[in-house]
Design a protein around this motif. Sequence first.
Motif, PDB file in Angstrom:
ATOM      1  N   TRP A   1       4.668-119.565  12.138  1.00 56.87           N
ATOM      2  CA  TRP A   1       4.152-120.257  11.291  1.00 56.87           C
ATOM      3  C   TRP A   1       5.046-121.097  10.148  1.00 56.87           C
ATOM      4  O   TRP A   1       4.940-122.231   9.800  1.00 56.87           O
ATOM      5  CB  TRP A   1       3.099-119.367  10.291  1.00 56.87           C
ATOM      6  N   LEU A   2       6.026-120.586   9.726  1.00 52.47           N
ATOM      7  CA  LEU A   2       7.020-121.078   9.063  1.00 52.47           C
ATOM      8  C   LEU A   2       7.555-122.184   9.686  1.00 52.47           C
ATOM      9  O   LEU A   2       8.155-123.398   8.996  1.00 52.47           O
ATOM     10  CB  LEU A   2       7.979-120.209   8.310  1.00 52.47           C
TER      11      LEU A   2
ATOM     12  N   GLY B   1       5.402-125.162   9.269  1.00 53.30           N
ATOM     13  CA  GLY B   1       5.697-125.708   8.212  1.00 53.30           C
ATOM     14  C   GLY B   1       6.750-126.589   8.062  1.00 53.30           C
ATOM     15  O   GLY B   1       6.689-127.802   7.489  1.00 53.30           O
ATOM     16  N   LEU B   2       8.032-126.103   8.705  1.00 51.03           N
ATOM     17  CA  LEU B   2       9.250-127.098   8.834  1.00 51.03           C
ATOM     18  C   LEU B   2       8.785-128.477   9.567  1.00 51.03           C
ATOM     19  O   LEU B   2       9.209-129.597   9.314  1.00 51.03           O
ATOM     20  CB  LEU B   2      10.240-126.403   9.692  1.00 51.03           C
TER      21      LEU B   2
ATOM     22  N   CYS C   1      10.030-123.629   3.453  1.00 49.00           N
ATOM     23  CA  CYS C   1       9.852-123.041   4.598  1.00 49.00           C
ATOM     24  C   CYS C   1      11.186-122.430   5.015  1.00 49.00           C
ATOM     25  O   CYS C   1      11.355-121.516   5.576  1.00 49.00           O
ATOM     26  CB  CYS C   1       9.367-123.935   5.796  1.00 49.00           C
TER      27      CYS C   1
ATOM     28  N   THR D   1      11.721-113.682   4.570  1.00 46.52           N
ATOM     29  CA  THR D   1      10.233-113.601   4.899  1.00 46.52           C
ATOM     30  C   THR D   1       9.552-112.823   4.290  1.00 46.52           C
ATOM     31  O   THR D   1       8.162-112.705   3.762  1.00 46.52           O
ATOM     32  CB  THR D   1      10.112-113.428   6.435  1.00 46.52           C
TER      33      THR D   1
ATOM     34  N   THR E   1       9.721-128.524   3.580  1.00 47.55           N
ATOM     35  CA  THR E   1      10.797-128.071   4.149  1.00 47.55           C
ATOM     36  C   THR E   1      11.742-127.151   3.773  1.00 47.55           C
ATOM     37  O   THR E   1      12.089-126.181   4.268  1.00 47.55           O
ATOM     38  CB  THR E   1      11.604-129.447   4.891  1.00 47.55           C
TER      39      THR E   1
ATOM     40  N   ARG F   1       7.084-116.194  10.931  1.00 51.69           N
ATOM     41  CA  ARG F   1       8.277-117.133  11.118  1.00 51.69           C
ATOM     42  C   ARG F   1       7.769-118.044  12.001  1.00 51.69           C
ATOM     43  O   ARG F   1       8.118-119.350  11.654  1.00 51.69           O
ATOM     44  CB  ARG F   1       9.354-116.524  11.756  1.00 51.69           C
TER      45      ARG F   1
END
Length: 123
Positions: free
Chosen positions: A106-107, A110-111, A16, A23, A13, A104
């Motif tokens: 994708w991030l 991930g979060l 990300c 980025t 977390t 972003r």
Amino acid sequence: MWELVLLTGLVATGACLFMLVRTEQMLGLVNKVFATRWIYLAAFFRLLLGAAFIASAHTVKFPQVIAALGWLMVFGGLVLVAAPQTLWQGMASWFTRQPLALLRAWLVLGLLFGGALIYIALA
């Protein structure tokens, strides 16, 4: 060993969140890892974390999920070592050419993944 799952969720977390803000730095990191021999360290880390997830699965509320993630990490680590480096370089090159909005997104996934690990560890 639920703490390991919690720590992994917190690190995922945090990483990300950091990369959402910066980025462009993530793009350099992707190229550095996948275009050099750092990929073998990433594979080793995946193998260790996967084995730790498998071993700690019985300590969390959803052991099947954590065990399955552990096995996927182990498999992913083995694939990183077995596949040719040119394949990973090509994939990294393709990934870094994507629009920042997609990266972003994708991030954000991930979060959500990190948040799910935190929930599983604390439930």
